[in-house]
Write an enzyme that holds these catalytic residues in place. Sequence first.
Site, PDB file in Angstrom:
ATOM      1  CG  ASP A 214      -2.108   0.918   1.118  1.00 32.55           C
ATOM      2  OD1 ASP A 214      -1.965   2.044   1.615  1.00 32.55           O
ATOM      3  OD2 ASP A 214      -3.144   0.583   0.529  1.00 32.55           O
ATOM      4  CE1 TYR A 352      -5.585   6.470  -0.815  1.00 34.98           C
ATOM      5  CE2 TYR A 352      -5.201   7.071   1.480  1.00 34.98           C
ATOM      6  CZ  TYR A 352      -5.411   6.109   0.512  1.00 34.98           C
ATOM      7  OH  TYR A 352      -5.434   4.785   0.857  1.00 34.98           O
ATOM      8  CG  HIS A 408      -4.627  -4.203   1.400  1.00 31.94           C
ATOM      9  ND1 HIS A 408      -4.016  -3.719   0.263  1.00 31.94           N
ATOM     10  CD2 HIS A 408      -4.597  -3.185   2.300  1.00 31.94           C
ATOM     11  CE1 HIS A 408      -3.650  -2.467   0.457  1.00 31.94           C
ATOM     12  NE2 HIS A 408      -3.978  -2.127   1.682  1.00 31.94           N
TER      13      HIS A 408
END
Length: 433
Positions: A214, A352, A408
């Site tokens: 990630d 982000y 994940h």
Amino acid sequence: MKNKIVKALFLVAFTIVTTQVSYAQASLNNTVQTHKDESIRPFHINIPESKIADLKARIQNTKWADRELVSNETQGVKLETMKSLADYWGTQYNWRKIESKLNSYPQFITNIDGVDIHFIHVRSKNKKALPMIITHGWPGSVIEQLKIIEQLTNPEKFGGKAEDAFDVVIPSIPGHGFSAKPTDLGWNPVHIAKAWIKLMDRLGYHKYVAQGGDWGNAISENMALIAPEALLGIHTNMAAAVPQEISDALAKGKMPSNLDADEKNAFEQLDFFYKKGLGYAQEMSLRPQTLYAIDDSPIGLAAWMLDHDDRSQKLIARVFAGGQEGLSKDDILDNISLYWFTNTGVSSARLYWEASQGATGGFFDPRGIKIPVAVSAFPDEIYATPKSWAQSAYPKLIYFNKLNKGGHFAAWEQPELFVHEMRNAFKSFRGKL
């Protein structure tokens, strides 16, 4: 046209003298940048009882949304899952257990570029242990790595050999967990990568490896691009390895006819993610400050964090329906509670936005890494990297393995498998310290 718009949004969304520190001090450091003292200070967590009582009261007083109008998760996290989570969180969950676990490891704070960075640092008893910095992602935290610390640092206790030992450094990304929240712009994956290089140098490591998935992958790959002499290689469990022709085909919504089985699977996983799984990233990359509700409502925060990727969300739903999975109810709530008590819902979302500023490529686009890279492909990741793509993206691919389970949050879900991957991935670097 719709697929092109989704792809464009995806590109925007993803592109990255010592004193005992009490929670009261940490909460102040977590909200503002602090002095530029570069010392390394011990850190201890002690969440006040009043904060825990407030959390339970807020859960009890949740104003619930109506039930979804479908029988699956296509409208989002199901009401049944959230009510089961709330019931356990408000009545049975015990934060003090994970707090004690965190405090059982050496934790520290050090200031880098004006921001206090929290990290766990465990040295192996083996003097020839290979140092490794491991970086979490979103919606993760250092809690993701707690299950692997002892196996990495003390391998003989868990069926390994003395020469398998690692020293581990596990930092909290700025704006996440007990690291401070930046008050200046520019803390993107490149800046964080430079901070991690400073951190490892400050700890006295002159040769080391880096690992991440990630955001942890984006940060590790940027460390590789900066390529300090000390960085021997990196490992990723969420590779940036999607070829340009595949990205073009995804934008058009048409799978190429010449793909093998693993490539077809990866294409289908990415196609689903771009079309149906990207909403959280779009909001956080475009308008993170709008997410006030996740810092005000614990159930709002939990639902937002659960709906990260389809397979993880379904796994968590099964757990709260009574199933036995790689994660437990406590595992899931440990991580959400850490975000709640540190008030880092919105501050973590800003990464982000930072990564999207001036971005020219997507999160999964190859970056041209020239140092050695190891890849582990877990089947339930956002996409399981095919070996052919990894070989193309990483000219110095030193290790690749396709696993049969895990998703994940690989280190958190399948710690034994993950540790095995670390031992094999970095075996060639032993003796090069």
